[in-house]
Motif scaffolding. Structure first.
Motif, PDB file in Angstrom:
ATOM      1  N   LEU A 205       4.690  24.540   8.823  1.00  0.00           N
ATOM      2  CA  LEU A 205       4.653  25.460   9.962  1.00  0.00           C
ATOM      3  C   LEU A 205       5.641  25.118  11.065  1.00  0.00           C
ATOM      4  CD1 LEU A 205       0.785  25.975  10.353  1.00  0.00           C
ATOM      5  CD2 LEU A 205       2.448  27.502   9.266  1.00  0.00           C
ATOM      6  N   MET A 206       6.409  24.062  10.881  1.00  0.00           N
ATOM      7  CA  MET A 206       7.413  23.653  11.885  1.00  0.00           C
ATOM      8  C   MET A 206       6.770  23.372  13.247  1.00  0.00           C
ATOM      9  SD  MET A 206      10.139  23.725  10.039  1.00  0.00           S
ATOM     10  CE  MET A 206      11.427  23.570  11.269  1.00  0.00           C
ATOM     11  N   THR A 207       5.569  22.785  13.233  1.00  0.00           N
ATOM     12  CA  THR A 207       4.855  22.550  14.494  1.00  0.00           C
ATOM     13  C   THR A 207       5.340  21.325  15.254  1.00  0.00           C
ATOM     14  OG1 THR A 207       3.157  21.238  13.373  1.00  0.00           O
ATOM     15  CG2 THR A 207       2.732  23.631  13.629  1.00  0.00           C
ATOM     16  N   GLY A 208       5.994  20.399  14.577  1.00  0.00           N
ATOM     17  CA  GLY A 208       6.442  19.183  15.247  1.00  0.00           C
ATOM     18  C   GLY A 208       5.326  18.189  15.506  1.00  0.00           C
ATOM     19  N   ARG A 209       4.201  18.331  14.823  1.00  0.00           N
ATOM     20  CA  ARG A 209       3.061  17.428  15.036  1.00  0.00           C
ATOM     21  C   ARG A 209       3.287  16.030  14.467  1.00  0.00           C
ATOM     22  NH1 ARG A 209      -1.909  19.714  12.358  1.00  0.00           N
ATOM     23  NH2 ARG A 209      -2.558  17.593  12.787  1.00  0.00           N
ATOM     24  N   TYR A 210       4.097  15.912  13.444  1.00  0.00           N
ATOM     25  CA  TYR A 210       4.285  14.626  12.769  1.00  0.00           C
ATOM     26  C   TYR A 210       5.442  13.875  13.400  1.00  0.00           C
ATOM     27  CZ  TYR A 210       5.269  11.219   9.096  1.00  0.00           C
ATOM     28  OH  TYR A 210       5.488  10.064   8.405  1.00  0.00           O
ATOM     29  N   HIS A 211       5.201  12.599  13.668  1.00  0.00           N
ATOM     30  CA  HIS A 211       6.240  11.737  14.228  1.00  0.00           C
ATOM     31  C   HIS A 211       6.238  10.430  13.447  1.00  0.00           C
ATOM     32  CE1 HIS A 211       6.612  14.545  17.536  1.00  0.00           C
ATOM     33  NE2 HIS A 211       5.302  14.523  17.643  1.00  0.00           N
ATOM     34  N   GLY A 212       6.763  10.459  12.260  1.00  0.00           N
ATOM     35  CA  GLY A 212       6.759   9.269  11.416  1.00  0.00           C
ATOM     36  C   GLY A 212       8.057   9.139  10.663  1.00  0.00           C
ATOM     37  N   THR A 213       8.085   8.160   9.772  1.00  0.00           N
ATOM     38  CA  THR A 213       9.281   7.864   8.990  1.00  0.00           C
ATOM     39  C   THR A 213       8.908   7.803   7.505  1.00  0.00           C
ATOM     40  OG1 THR A 213       8.884   5.526   9.397  1.00  0.00           O
ATOM     41  CG2 THR A 213      10.448   6.628  10.858  1.00  0.00           C
ATOM     42  N   PRO A 214       8.788   8.954   6.857  1.00  0.00           N
ATOM     43  CA  PRO A 214       8.363   8.953   5.459  1.00  0.00           C
ATOM     44  C   PRO A 214       9.277   8.141   4.543  1.00  0.00           C
ATOM     45  CG  PRO A 214       8.552  11.205   6.295  1.00  0.00           C
ATOM     46  CD  PRO A 214       9.012  10.292   7.376  1.00  0.00           C
ATOM     47  N   MET A 215      10.575   8.222   4.746  1.00  0.00           N
ATOM     48  CA  MET A 215      11.483   7.479   3.868  1.00  0.00           C
ATOM     49  C   MET A 215      11.228   5.981   3.981  1.00  0.00           C
ATOM     50  SD  MET A 215      13.753   7.932   1.537  1.00  0.00           S
ATOM     51  CE  MET A 215      14.477   9.552   1.792  1.00  0.00           C
ATOM     52  N   ALA A 216      11.128   5.481   5.189  1.00  0.00           N
ATOM     53  CA  ALA A 216      10.897   4.048   5.382  1.00  0.00           C
ATOM     54  C   ALA A 216       9.584   3.601   4.745  1.00  0.00           C
ATOM     55  CB  ALA A 216      10.900   3.714   6.873  1.00  0.00           C
ATOM     56  N   LYS A 217       8.582   4.467   4.769  1.00  0.00           N
ATOM     57  CA  LYS A 217       7.284   4.117   4.183  1.00  0.00           C
ATOM     58  C   LYS A 217       7.329   4.119   2.651  1.00  0.00           C
ATOM     59  CE  LYS A 217       4.290   5.034   7.954  1.00  0.00           C
ATOM     60  NZ  LYS A 217       4.470   3.850   8.707  1.00  0.00           N
ATOM     61  N   HIS A 218       8.166   4.959   2.067  1.00  0.00           N
ATOM     62  CA  HIS A 218       8.203   5.072   0.614  1.00  0.00           C
ATOM     63  C   HIS A 218       9.183   4.118  -0.062  1.00  0.00           C
ATOM     64  CE1 HIS A 218       6.051   8.771   1.558  1.00  0.00           C
ATOM     65  NE2 HIS A 218       5.627   8.749   0.319  1.00  0.00           N
ATOM     66  N   MET A 219      10.226   3.709   0.634  1.00  0.00           N
ATOM     67  CA  MET A 219      11.266   2.879   0.008  1.00  0.00           C
ATOM     68  C   MET A 219      10.735   1.592  -0.628  1.00  0.00           C
ATOM     69  SD  MET A 219      14.712   3.588   2.175  1.00  0.00           S
ATOM     70  CE  MET A 219      15.615   2.358   1.250  1.00  0.00           C
ATOM     71  N   PRO A 220       9.809   0.880   0.006  1.00  0.00           N
ATOM     72  CA  PRO A 220       9.367  -0.376  -0.629  1.00  0.00           C
ATOM     73  C   PRO A 220       8.313  -0.202  -1.734  1.00  0.00           C
ATOM     74  CG  PRO A 220       8.354  -0.152   1.532  1.00  0.00           C
ATOM     75  CD  PRO A 220       9.311   1.009   1.370  1.00  0.00           C
ATOM     76  N   LEU A 221       7.858   1.020  -1.957  1.00  0.00           N
ATOM     77  CA  LEU A 221       6.789   1.225  -2.937  1.00  0.00           C
ATOM     78  C   LEU A 221       7.292   1.066  -4.372  1.00  0.00           C
ATOM     79  CD1 LEU A 221       5.025   4.357  -1.390  1.00  0.00           C
ATOM     80  CD2 LEU A 221       4.360   1.949  -1.172  1.00  0.00           C
ATOM     81  N   PRO A 222       6.430   0.580  -5.255  1.00  0.00           N
ATOM     82  CA  PRO A 222       6.817   0.422  -6.674  1.00  0.00           C
ATOM     83  C   PRO A 222       6.666   1.754  -7.417  1.00  0.00           C
ATOM     84  CG  PRO A 222       4.589  -0.370  -6.366  1.00  0.00           C
ATOM     85  CD  PRO A 222       5.096   0.040  -4.997  1.00  0.00           C
ATOM     86  N   ILE A 223       7.517   2.717  -7.047  1.00  0.00           N
ATOM     87  CA  ILE A 223       7.416   4.068  -7.597  1.00  0.00           C
ATOM     88  C   ILE A 223       8.751   4.514  -8.158  1.00  0.00           C
ATOM     89  CG2 ILE A 223       5.464   4.766  -6.166  1.00  0.00           C
ATOM     90  CD1 ILE A 223       7.416   6.037  -4.198  1.00  0.00           C
ATOM     91  N   ASP A 224       8.682   5.474  -9.076  1.00  0.00           N
ATOM     92  CA  ASP A 224       9.904   6.026  -9.651  1.00  0.00           C
ATOM     93  C   ASP A 224       9.663   7.481 -10.038  1.00  0.00           C
ATOM     94  OD1 ASP A 224       8.527   5.953 -12.075  1.00  0.00           O
ATOM     95  OD2 ASP A 224       9.768   4.375 -12.948  1.00  0.00           O
ATOM     96  N   ALA A 225      10.531   8.025 -10.880  1.00  0.00           N
ATOM     97  CA  ALA A 225      10.476   9.443 -11.242  1.00  0.00           C
ATOM     98  C   ALA A 225       9.111   9.852 -11.790  1.00  0.00           C
ATOM     99  CB  ALA A 225      11.577   9.766 -12.252  1.00  0.00           C
ATOM    100  N   ASP A 226       8.491   8.986 -12.576  1.00  0.00           N
ATOM    101  CA  ASP A 226       7.182   9.319 -13.145  1.00  0.00           C
ATOM    102  C   ASP A 226       6.148   9.554 -12.041  1.00  0.00           C
ATOM    103  OD1 ASP A 226       8.209   9.128 -15.711  1.00  0.00           O
ATOM    104  OD2 ASP A 226       7.582   7.036 -15.944  1.00  0.00           O
ATOM    105  N   HIS A 227       6.192   8.739 -10.994  1.00  0.00           N
ATOM    106  CA  HIS A 227       5.261   8.897  -9.870  1.00  0.00           C
ATOM    107  C   HIS A 227       5.531  10.204  -9.122  1.00  0.00           C
ATOM    108  CE1 HIS A 227       5.123   4.560 -10.639  1.00  0.00           C
ATOM    109  NE2 HIS A 227       3.853   4.680 -10.295  1.00  0.00           N
ATOM    110  N   PHE A 228       6.805  10.489  -8.898  1.00  0.00           N
ATOM    111  CA  PHE A 228       7.135  11.735  -8.194  1.00  0.00           C
ATOM    112  C   PHE A 228       6.750  12.958  -9.031  1.00  0.00           C
ATOM    113  CE2 PHE A 228       9.907   8.754  -5.902  1.00  0.00           C
ATOM    114  CZ  PHE A 228       9.488   9.039  -4.610  1.00  0.00           C
ATOM    115  N   ASP A 229       6.959  12.873 -10.340  1.00  0.00           N
ATOM    116  CA  ASP A 229       6.561  13.990 -11.203  1.00  0.00           C
ATOM    117  C   ASP A 229       5.052  14.208 -11.159  1.00  0.00           C
ATOM    118  OD1 ASP A 229       9.213  14.333 -11.924  1.00  0.00           O
ATOM    119  OD2 ASP A 229       8.982  13.391 -13.903  1.00  0.00           O
ATOM    120  N   ARG A 230       4.305  13.131 -11.203  1.00  0.00           N
ATOM    121  CA  ARG A 230       2.840  13.245 -11.168  1.00  0.00           C
ATOM    122  C   ARG A 230       2.382  13.775  -9.814  1.00  0.00           C
ATOM    123  NH1 ARG A 230      -1.110  15.066 -13.714  1.00  0.00           N
ATOM    124  NH2 ARG A 230      -3.085  14.125 -13.153  1.00  0.00           N
TER     125      ARG A 230
END
Length: 150
Positions: free
Chosen positions: A69-94
């Motif tokens: 909705l483009m409300t601007g309610r979220y103020h975080g850093t999704p990339m920084a939170k996801h970069m250290p996770l042990p995830i790959d294409a299979d996780h994103f597909d799921r």
């Protein structure tokens, strides 16, 4: 037009076109993460990091409000939170499969389409960022597989 007025107009246009409401976002987020928490592929990733689901769900509602909705309610850093996770294409597909299925169950078609389009872009962006964080540069159409030869 002031920035706040412009944002309100954009949000109103999206709501008129899709029917998305904050209540719909809350239901989508809660239903989706209930499925994630019982999923064999995704649950271990979340269980290792989230102890109290209340704050996470509130943050995800704010995130999807901002994305959908483009409300601007979220103020975080999704990339920084996801970069250290042990995830790959299979996780994103799921993640995408569960999200798309949940969106189609919870939302009317125009809203589901709106959410799914954004989810696909988010997943692609995060996968690329996670790969880059591991020193892998993905070419067009390439996917990130942990442990795969570069």
């Amino acid at each position: 037009m002031a920035e706040a007025e412009r944002r309100e107009q954009i949000t109103a246009d999206i709501v008129a076109r899709t029917g998305i409401t904050e209540a719909m976002i809350e239901r989508l987020v809660h239903d989706f993460y209930a499925r994630v928490r019982s999923d064999a592929v995704l649950a271990p990733v979340f269980e290792a990091r989230i102890r109290d689901w209340g704050p996470h769900l509130r943050q995800m509602c704010a995130f999807w409000s901002s994305v959908a909705l483009m409300t601007g309610r979220y103020h975080g850093t999704p990339m920084a939170k996801h970069m250290p996770l042990p995830i790959d294409a299979d996780h994103f597909d799921r993640w995408l499969a569960l999200f798309e299925d949940t969106a189609r169950q919870v939302c009317p078609p125009p809203a589901a389409t709106h959410f799914v389009e954004r989810a696909r872009r988010i997943a692609a962006s995060l996968e690329m960022g996670v790969a880059n964080g591991q020193g892998v540069i993905l070419g067009i159409g390439e996917r990130f597989r942990r442990g795969a030869a570069a």
